[in-house]
Every structure is written in C-alpha cells, then in structure tokens.
Design a protein around this motif. Structure first.
Motif, PDB file in Angstrom:
ATOM      1  N   LEU A  13       0.843  -1.193   0.000  1.00 51.51           N
ATOM      2  CA  LEU A  13       0.000   0.000   0.000  1.00 51.51           C
ATOM      3  C   LEU A  13       0.878   1.243   0.000  1.00 51.51           C
ATOM      4  N   LEU A  14       1.928   1.230   0.790  1.00 52.14           N
ATOM      5  CA  LEU A  14       2.862   2.352   0.824  1.00 52.14           C
ATOM      6  C   LEU A  14       3.430   2.614  -0.572  1.00 52.14           C
ATOM      7  N   LYS A  15       3.812   1.550  -1.249  1.00 43.59           N
ATOM      8  CA  LYS A  15       4.345   1.674  -2.608  1.00 43.59           C
ATOM      9  C   LYS A  15       3.300   2.260  -3.552  1.00 43.59           C
ATOM     10  N   ALA A  16       2.063   1.775  -3.478  1.00 44.38           N
ATOM     11  CA  ALA A  16       0.991   2.272  -4.347  1.00 44.38           C
ATOM     12  C   ALA A  16       0.713   3.753  -4.089  1.00 44.38           C
ATOM     13  N   ILE A  17       0.724   4.154  -2.831  1.00 44.67           N
ATOM     14  CA  ILE A  17       0.488   5.563  -2.486  1.00 44.67           C
ATOM     15  C   ILE A  17       1.626   6.434  -3.003  1.00 44.67           C
ATOM     16  N   ASN A  18       2.854   5.993  -2.800  1.00 43.18           N
ATOM     17  CA  ASN A  18       3.997   6.766  -3.281  1.00 43.18           C
ATOM     18  C   ASN A  18       4.006   6.869  -4.801  1.00 43.18           C
ATOM     19  N   LYS A  19       3.611   5.798  -5.488  1.00 46.44           N
ATOM     20  CA  LYS A  19       3.503   5.856  -6.950  1.00 46.44           C
ATOM     21  C   LYS A  19       2.443   6.870  -7.356  1.00 46.44           C
ATOM     22  N   ALA A  20       1.294   6.859  -6.670  1.00 47.39           N
ATOM     23  CA  ALA A  20       0.213   7.804  -6.974  1.00 47.39           C
ATOM     24  C   ALA A  20       0.641   9.246  -6.706  1.00 47.39           C
ATOM     25  N   LEU A  21       1.517   9.422  -5.722  1.00 46.66           N
ATOM     26  CA  LEU A  21       2.040  10.755  -5.402  1.00 46.66           C
ATOM     27  C   LEU A  21       3.198  11.150  -6.323  1.00 46.66           C
ATOM     28  N   LYS A  22       3.567  10.213  -7.212  1.00 43.16           N
ATOM     29  CA  LYS A  22       4.668  10.423  -8.166  1.00 43.16           C
ATOM     30  C   LYS A  22       6.006  10.680  -7.473  1.00 43.16           C
ATOM     31  N   LYS A  23       6.210   9.962  -6.371  1.00 42.96           N
ATOM     32  CA  LYS A  23       7.478  10.055  -5.640  1.00 42.96           C
ATOM     33  C   LYS A  23       8.447   9.013  -6.201  1.00 42.96           C
ATOM     34  N   SER A  24       9.695   9.365  -6.298  1.00 44.73           N
ATOM     35  CA  SER A  24      10.695   8.438  -6.843  1.00 44.73           C
ATOM     36  C   SER A  24      11.059   7.344  -5.846  1.00 44.73           C
ATOM     37  N   GLU A  25      10.960   7.617  -4.575  1.00 47.71           N
ATOM     38  CA  GLU A  25      11.234   6.628  -3.527  1.00 47.71           C
ATOM     39  C   GLU A  25       9.918   5.967  -3.137  1.00 47.71           C
ATOM     40  N   TRP A  26       9.654   4.779  -3.668  1.00 49.62           N
ATOM     41  CA  TRP A  26       8.366   4.129  -3.462  1.00 49.62           C
ATOM     42  C   TRP A  26       8.122   3.654  -2.039  1.00 49.62           C
ATOM     43  N   PHE A  27       9.152   3.510  -1.244  1.00 48.14           N
ATOM     44  CA  PHE A  27       8.962   3.027   0.123  1.00 48.14           C
ATOM     45  C   PHE A  27       9.277   4.100   1.162  1.00 48.14           C
ATOM     46  N   SER A  28       9.251   5.372   0.737  1.00 46.79           N
ATOM     47  CA  SER A  28       9.507   6.450   1.689  1.00 46.79           C
ATOM     48  C   SER A  28       8.256   6.727   2.518  1.00 46.79           C
ATOM     49  N   LYS A  29       8.463   7.273   3.697  1.00 43.59           N
ATOM     50  CA  LYS A  29       7.338   7.620   4.566  1.00 43.59           C
ATOM     51  C   LYS A  29       6.452   8.649   3.882  1.00 43.59           C
ATOM     52  N   VAL A  30       5.173   8.621   4.232  1.00 45.29           N
ATOM     53  CA  VAL A  30       4.189   9.546   3.661  1.00 45.29           C
ATOM     54  C   VAL A  30       3.687  10.460   4.769  1.00 45.29           C
ATOM     55  N   THR A  31       3.711  11.752   4.514  1.00 43.54           N
ATOM     56  CA  THR A  31       3.216  12.700   5.510  1.00 43.54           C
ATOM     57  C   THR A  31       1.698  12.813   5.407  1.00 43.54           C
ATOM     58  N   LYS A  32       1.088  13.319   6.472  1.00 46.30           N
ATOM     59  CA  LYS A  32      -0.361  13.543   6.453  1.00 46.30           C
ATOM     60  C   LYS A  32      -0.727  14.532   5.354  1.00 46.30           C
ATOM     61  N   GLU A  33       0.108  15.539   5.158  1.00 47.18           N
ATOM     62  CA  GLU A  33      -0.142  16.523   4.105  1.00 47.18           C
ATOM     63  C   GLU A  33      -0.134  15.861   2.724  1.00 47.18           C
ATOM     64  N   GLU A  34       0.816  14.958   2.499  1.00 51.23           N
ATOM     65  CA  GLU A  34       0.891  14.266   1.211  1.00 51.23           C
ATOM     66  C   GLU A  34      -0.325  13.381   0.980  1.00 51.23           C
ATOM     67  N   ILE A  35      -0.698  12.588   1.981  1.00 49.58           N
ATOM     68  CA  ILE A  35      -1.814  11.664   1.786  1.00 49.58           C
ATOM     69  C   ILE A  35      -3.138  12.418   1.642  1.00 49.58           C
ATOM     70  N   GLU A  36      -3.240  13.577   2.282  1.00 49.27           N
ATOM     71  CA  GLU A  36      -4.446  14.393   2.131  1.00 49.27           C
ATOM     72  C   GLU A  36      -4.551  14.979   0.730  1.00 49.27           C
ATOM     73  N   SER A  37      -3.438  15.070   0.016  1.00 54.06           N
ATOM     74  CA  SER A  37      -3.455  15.610  -1.339  1.00 54.06           C
ATOM     75  C   SER A  37      -3.905  14.580  -2.379  1.00 54.06           C
TER      76      SER A  37
END
Length: 75
Positions: A13-37
């Motif tokens: 799920l972390l990887k899928a969220i990071n991909k959706a956020l277009k982040k290059s690091e697919w396993f990086s932590k996600v901030t509340k601000e990022e996930i709210e976007s």
C-alpha cells in the motif's frame, strides 16, 4: 515545525500511495499533508495489498479502486 507521518503498515500500500504521489522513492514515509493531497488511488490484484490502514487520512480521495486484493474488512 515537524512533519507528521502516516503509519502505513502494508508495504505494498505504501508503494501504491507513493507511486500515486509520483514520488521516486516508493517506500519512503508519507506525511499527512501528502496523503491528504491524494484524489485518486488505483490498486490492482498484482500489487498484493492486504491492509489498507493509514488510508483513512486520505480525506480528499475521490476515486479509489481496490481490485482483486482479497481484502475483506475496510473498516
């Protein structure tokens, strides 16, 4: 001001969220601000997501597809 991170237990799920956020690091932590976007998230069976906890912070999610992952409880 420190960043607040969302506890996402499922690494797929972390990887899928990071991909959706277009982040290059697919396993990086996600901030509340990022996930709210997030406004769209598509997860297919081959991504093998088993736990969607943490996704409750995606308050602006308009389109969510969870296809064939075998999740039985989305509460």
């Amino acid at each position: 001001m420190s960043k607040e991170y969302v506890d996402i237990k499922d690494e797929n799920l972390l990887k899928a969220i990071n991909k959706a956020l277009k982040k290059s690091e697919w396993f990086s932590k996600v901030t509340k601000e990022e996930i709210e976007s997030l406004t769209e998230l598509y997860i297919n069976y081959y991504e093998e997501v088993k736990d969607i906890s943490g996704l409750e912070y995606a308050a602006n999610l308009k389109h969510f597809t969870l296809r064939g992952c075998g999740i039985e409880d989305i509460s």
